[in-house]
Design a protein around this motif. Structure first.
Motif, PDB file in Angstrom:
ATOM      1  N   ILE A 102      -0.516   4.186  -0.584  1.00 48.15           N
ATOM      2  CA  ILE A 102      -0.048   2.919  -1.139  1.00 48.15           C
ATOM      3  C   ILE A 102      -1.200   2.319  -1.928  1.00 48.15           C
ATOM      4  CG2 ILE A 102       0.875   0.634  -0.580  1.00 48.15           C
ATOM      5  CD1 ILE A 102       1.802   2.129   2.127  1.00 48.15           C
ATOM      6  N   HIS A 103      -1.078   2.306  -3.250  1.00 47.31           N
ATOM      7  CA  HIS A 103      -2.199   1.980  -4.135  1.00 47.31           C
ATOM      8  C   HIS A 103      -2.303   0.475  -4.351  1.00 47.31           C
ATOM      9  CE1 HIS A 103      -5.098   2.216  -7.353  1.00 47.31           C
ATOM     10  NE2 HIS A 103      -5.143   3.531  -7.251  1.00 47.31           N
ATOM     11  N   ILE A 104      -3.475  -0.066  -4.076  1.00 45.85           N
ATOM     12  CA  ILE A 104      -3.683  -1.512  -4.138  1.00 45.85           C
ATOM     13  C   ILE A 104      -3.536  -2.061  -5.554  1.00 45.85           C
ATOM     14  CG2 ILE A 104      -6.200  -1.426  -4.436  1.00 45.85           C
ATOM     15  CD1 ILE A 104      -6.356  -3.701  -2.305  1.00 45.85           C
ATOM     16  N   ALA A 105      -3.951  -1.300  -6.559  1.00 37.55           N
ATOM     17  CA  ALA A 105      -3.847  -1.787  -7.933  1.00 37.55           C
ATOM     18  C   ALA A 105      -2.398  -1.832  -8.398  1.00 37.55           C
ATOM     19  CB  ALA A 105      -4.679  -0.923  -8.876  1.00 37.55           C
ATOM     20  N   ASP A 106      -1.574  -0.905  -7.936  1.00 40.80           N
ATOM     21  CA  ASP A 106      -0.165  -0.893  -8.331  1.00 40.80           C
ATOM     22  C   ASP A 106       0.565  -2.130  -7.821  1.00 40.80           C
ATOM     23  OD1 ASP A 106      -0.645   1.544  -9.514  1.00 40.80           O
ATOM     24  OD2 ASP A 106       0.336   2.726  -7.953  1.00 40.80           O
ATOM     25  N   VAL A 107       0.339  -2.464  -6.553  1.00 40.26           N
ATOM     26  CA  VAL A 107       1.045  -3.612  -5.991  1.00 40.26           C
ATOM     27  C   VAL A 107       0.512  -4.914  -6.590  1.00 40.26           C
ATOM     28  CG1 VAL A 107       1.600  -2.343  -3.895  1.00 40.26           C
ATOM     29  CG2 VAL A 107      -0.435  -3.773  -3.936  1.00 40.26           C
ATOM     30  N   THR A 108      -0.779  -4.922  -6.959  1.00 37.41           N
ATOM     31  CA  THR A 108      -1.362  -6.110  -7.580  1.00 37.41           C
ATOM     32  C   THR A 108      -0.811  -6.306  -8.979  1.00 37.41           C
ATOM     33  OG1 THR A 108      -3.388  -5.878  -6.268  1.00 37.41           O
ATOM     34  CG2 THR A 108      -3.527  -7.198  -8.283  1.00 37.41           C
ATOM     35  N   ALA A 109      -0.742  -5.237  -9.750  1.00 38.05           N
ATOM     36  CA  ALA A 109      -0.181  -5.334 -11.100  1.00 38.05           C
ATOM     37  C   ALA A 109       1.268  -5.800 -11.050  1.00 38.05           C
ATOM     38  CB  ALA A 109      -0.281  -3.985 -11.808  1.00 38.05           C
TER      39      ALA A 109
END
Length: 230
Positions: A102-109
């Motif tokens: 679960i990629h932190i940058a994806d959910v942030t974007a």
């Protein structure tokens, strides 16, 4: 509920927040005595920080791959890297673990886009602010981050490693971060990404009228969504 495998200790100050938030969210969503199913691999951050400072990213990747594989052997069904910077080797960790990451940058974007924010200020470690692995991932998600100048990046990085990672929260450091945010607002920033998992210890939505995106909280919510979907 699926079991989440956490790679933490970078620093343990923010990993403790991950543990608390994941369990609190599980209780809020499921009620009663429910808590999250978690396996934690926690590193000695002094060793990790030394490798970062020396630029030994191959050595760091090997450490992270080992952690990912160990979590799978322990029964994890997904990997959560409890730090923004070490998502530099997210693809390698996912491959080594053979599990969804679960990629932190994806959910942030995604959160920025949902809020109509396209040019957020990014406050993070120097590695995250300067290297392409994180900023390019945000751009792929529709967000074009703005970072401080060299002096500002040095300040943000120093406060993270010398204070926040050691549990030190100073009013003067908060003021310095907020001054940087105002400078970046004048440069066109329309939001703020707390792009290091410790930065939420220092500033939050109550400190600025710009939209604030706490990557730790967003990451935990996405991770629990995954856990409860299974």
């Amino acid at each position: 509920m699926r079991t989440l495998g956490l790679i933490g200790g970078m620093s343990w100050e923010s990993t403790a927040i991950y543990y608390r938030l994941l369990n609190r969210l599980a209780r809020e969503r499921l009620g009663g005595l429910h808590s999250a199913r978690l396996i934690l691999w926690s590193v000695d951050f002094a060793e990790i920080a030394a490798l970062q400072a020396s630029g030994d990213w191959d050595g760091l990747t090997a450490r992270m791959e080992e952690a990912g594989a160990a979590l799978r052997r322990a029964g994890a069904e997904a990997v959560v890297i409890c730090t923004n910077t070490m998502h530099r080797m997210a693809a390698e960790v996912e491959a080594a673990a053979g599990l969804p990451l679960i990629h932190i940058a994806d959910v942030t974007a995604a959160a920025c886009v949902d809020a109509g924010v396209r040019r957020p200020a990014l406050l993070a470690t120097r590695y995250t602010m300067e290297q392409d692995f994180y900023r390019e991932r945000l751009r792929a998600g529709g967000v074009n981050p703005i970072t401080p100048d060299d002096a500002g990046r040095t300040l943000v990085h120093r406060i993270i490693y010398e204070e926040l990672c050691q549990g030190i929260v100073r009013d003067e450091s908060r003021a310095a971060y907020l001054e940087l945010i105002e400078t970046l607002r004048r440069d066109g920033a329309d939001g703020v990404i707390l792009g290091c998992t410790e930065v939420g210890l220092l500033i939050g939505p109550e400190h600025t009228d710009l939209p604030v995106f706490d990557t730790t909280a967003l990451h935990c919510a996405a991770a629990l969504d995954f856990a409860l979907a299974g």
